[in-house]
Scaffold this motif. Sequence first.
Motif, PDB file in Angstrom:
ATOM      1  N   LEU A   1      -1.761   7.353   4.973  1.00  0.00           N
ATOM      2  CA  LEU A   1      -0.891   7.462   5.778  1.00  0.00           C
ATOM      3  C   LEU A   1      -1.030   7.061   7.305  1.00  0.00           C
ATOM      4  N   ALA A   2      -2.120   7.659   7.810  1.00  0.00           N
ATOM      5  CA  ALA A   2      -2.580   7.437   9.287  1.00  0.00           C
ATOM      6  C   ALA A   2      -2.648   5.902   9.395  1.00  0.00           C
ATOM      7  N   CYS A   3      -3.636   5.308   8.466  1.00  0.00           N
ATOM      8  CA  CYS A   3      -3.897   3.871   8.494  1.00  0.00           C
ATOM      9  C   CYS A   3      -3.002   2.864   8.302  1.00  0.00           C
ATOM     10  N   LEU A   4      -1.716   3.193   7.758  1.00  0.00           N
ATOM     11  CA  LEU A   4      -0.631   2.561   7.587  1.00  0.00           C
ATOM     12  C   LEU A   4       0.135   2.220   8.936  1.00  0.00           C
ATOM     13  N   ASP A   5      -0.147   3.192   9.846  1.00  0.00           N
ATOM     14  CA  ASP A   5       0.403   3.081  11.107  1.00  0.00           C
ATOM     15  C   ASP A   5       1.854   2.737  11.324  1.00  0.00           C
ATOM     16  N   PHE A   6       2.722   3.563  10.540  1.00  0.00           N
ATOM     17  CA  PHE A   6       4.269   3.197  10.666  1.00  0.00           C
ATOM     18  C   PHE A   6       4.706   3.726  11.792  1.00  0.00           C
ATOM     19  N   PRO A   7       6.063   3.533  12.186  1.00  0.00           N
ATOM     20  CA  PRO A   7       6.897   4.191  13.390  1.00  0.00           C
ATOM     21  C   PRO A   7       6.747   5.786  13.042  1.00  0.00           C
TER      22      PRO A   7
ATOM     23  N   VAL B   1       8.203   9.661   5.131  1.00  0.00           N
ATOM     24  CA  VAL B   1       7.150   9.468   4.124  1.00  0.00           C
ATOM     25  C   VAL B   1       6.417  10.872   4.012  1.00  0.00           C
ATOM     26  N   ARG B   2       5.897  11.445   4.932  1.00  0.00           N
ATOM     27  CA  ARG B   2       5.093  12.710   4.712  1.00  0.00           C
ATOM     28  C   ARG B   2       6.107  13.756   3.998  1.00  0.00           C
ATOM     29  N   THR B   3       7.420  13.730   4.508  1.00  0.00           N
ATOM     30  CA  THR B   3       8.330  14.722   3.707  1.00  0.00           C
ATOM     31  C   THR B   3       8.425  14.375   2.570  1.00  0.00           C
ATOM     32  N   THR B   4       8.785  12.918   2.315  1.00  0.00           N
ATOM     33  CA  THR B   4       9.047  12.424   0.803  1.00  0.00           C
ATOM     34  C   THR B   4       8.003  13.167  -0.127  1.00  0.00           C
ATOM     35  N   PHE B   5       6.714  12.916   0.455  1.00  0.00           N
ATOM     36  CA  PHE B   5       5.500  13.076  -0.093  1.00  0.00           C
ATOM     37  C   PHE B   5       4.729  14.506  -0.306  1.00  0.00           C
ATOM     38  N   SER B   6       5.372  15.081   0.382  1.00  0.00           N
ATOM     39  CA  SER B   6       4.883  16.731   0.819  1.00  0.00           C
ATOM     40  C   SER B   6       4.345  17.383  -0.426  1.00  0.00           C
TER      41      SER B   6
ATOM     42  N   ARG C   1       0.877  -1.384   0.030  1.00  0.00           N
ATOM     43  CA  ARG C   1       0.030  -0.021   0.235  1.00  0.00           C
ATOM     44  C   ARG C   1       0.643   1.071  -0.044  1.00  0.00           C
ATOM     45  N   LEU C   2       1.934   1.292   0.696  1.00  0.00           N
ATOM     46  CA  LEU C   2       2.816   2.345   0.661  1.00  0.00           C
ATOM     47  C   LEU C   2       3.470   2.740  -0.768  1.00  0.00           C
ATOM     48  N   ALA C   3       3.732   1.529  -1.547  1.00  0.00           N
ATOM     49  CA  ALA C   3       4.541   1.530  -2.994  1.00  0.00           C
ATOM     50  C   ALA C   3       3.205   2.199  -3.831  1.00  0.00           C
ATOM     51  N   TYR C   4       1.961   1.828  -3.451  1.00  0.00           N
ATOM     52  CA  TYR C   4       0.770   2.257  -4.176  1.00  0.00           C
ATOM     53  C   TYR C   4       0.653   3.518  -4.166  1.00  0.00           C
ATOM     54  N   LEU C   5       0.623   4.114  -2.468  1.00  0.00           N
ATOM     55  CA  LEU C   5       0.691   5.640  -2.304  1.00  0.00           C
ATOM     56  C   LEU C   5       1.532   6.322  -3.023  1.00  0.00           C
ATOM     57  N   TRP C   6       2.755   5.866  -2.954  1.00  0.00           N
ATOM     58  CA  TRP C   6       4.090   6.733  -3.762  1.00  0.00           C
ATOM     59  C   TRP C   6       3.330   7.028  -5.218  1.00  0.00           C
ATOM     60  N   ARG C   7       3.063   5.860  -5.706  1.00  0.00           N
ATOM     61  CA  ARG C   7       2.896   5.674  -7.498  1.00  0.00           C
ATOM     62  C   ARG C   7       1.679   6.377  -7.565  1.00  0.00           C
ATOM     63  N   VAL C   8       0.531   6.481  -6.540  1.00  0.00           N
ATOM     64  CA  VAL C   8      -0.602   7.467  -6.976  1.00  0.00           C
ATOM     65  C   VAL C   8      -0.217   8.840  -6.910  1.00  0.00           C
TER      66      VAL C   8
ATOM     67  N   ASP D   1      -7.327   7.256  -8.635  1.00  0.00           N
ATOM     68  CA  ASP D   1      -8.419   7.003  -7.787  1.00  0.00           C
ATOM     69  C   ASP D   1      -9.127   8.571  -7.220  1.00  0.00           C
ATOM     70  N   PRO D   2     -10.078   8.866  -7.535  1.00  0.00           N
ATOM     71  CA  PRO D   2     -10.544  10.069  -6.977  1.00  0.00           C
ATOM     72  C   PRO D   2     -10.860  10.166  -5.718  1.00  0.00           C
ATOM     73  N   THR D   3     -10.990   8.983  -5.052  1.00  0.00           N
ATOM     74  CA  THR D   3     -11.431   8.916  -3.833  1.00  0.00           C
ATOM     75  C   THR D   3     -10.343   8.778  -2.731  1.00  0.00           C
ATOM     76  N   PHE D   4      -9.191   8.590  -3.288  1.00  0.00           N
ATOM     77  CA  PHE D   4      -8.021   8.485  -2.556  1.00  0.00           C
ATOM     78  C   PHE D   4      -7.583   9.761  -1.586  1.00  0.00           C
ATOM     79  N   ALA D   5      -7.499   9.544  -0.302  1.00  0.00           N
ATOM     80  CA  ALA D   5      -7.337  10.691   0.613  1.00  0.00           C
ATOM     81  C   ALA D   5      -5.770  10.182   1.145  1.00  0.00           C
ATOM     82  N   PRO D   6      -4.781  10.824   0.629  1.00  0.00           N
ATOM     83  CA  PRO D   6      -3.433  10.527   1.231  1.00  0.00           C
ATOM     84  C   PRO D   6      -3.120  10.679   2.791  1.00  0.00           C
ATOM     85  N   GLU D   7      -3.539  11.529   3.497  1.00  0.00           N
ATOM     86  CA  GLU D   7      -3.552  11.822   4.713  1.00  0.00           C
ATOM     87  C   GLU D   7      -4.275  10.749   5.704  1.00  0.00           C
ATOM     88  N   ASP D   8      -5.474  10.328   5.198  1.00  0.00           N
ATOM     89  CA  ASP D   8      -5.962   9.094   5.867  1.00  0.00           C
ATOM     90  C   ASP D   8      -5.114   7.942   5.721  1.00  0.00           C
TER      91      ASP D   8
END
Length: 148
Positions: free
Chosen positions: A121-127, A134-139, A94-101, A112-119
């Motif tokens: 990232l929160a669901c991925l629950d990374f350290p 990730v947030r900086t990379t995708f800022s 999903r992280l790789a998908y997020l990066w590509r999208v 994916d017009p319904t895709f909400a990046p902030e939501d």
Amino acid sequence: MTATIDSIVSHVRQWPGVETAPHRFGGTEFLVADKEIGHVHDVGIVDLAITKRVRDSLVADGLADPHHVLPDSAWVTYRVRSDADERDAIRLLRLAYLWRVLALRRRGVDVDPTFAPEDELACLDFPSDLDALVRTTFSDSLDGRASV
């Protein structure tokens, strides 16, 4: 292991814009806009592409290993050893998908017009350190500057 890998494939292929194809070294690859985001092998290997900095953080945090064939690349390998590993394999894909999208959105393509990046990232629950990276990379895409 095949049942777990089949379940991962079944799950990921349902994401908007994802297409599957046979991987040239066996298994199934996942494509978004004709670019591979990752692939799975029936023996329990999940390989995915991400940025080098995020890859380094995933490896440092013990969430993935350097790619089993190309250890110095931006690819990582996650080994599925039991059914319990399915969730983490999907999370990494999903992280790789997020990066590509998000990369596609920066180019004005929205798979994916319904895709909400902030939501997402929160669901991925990374350290927290990986989440911040990730947030900086995708800022560019997360702060509203993306073309949607």
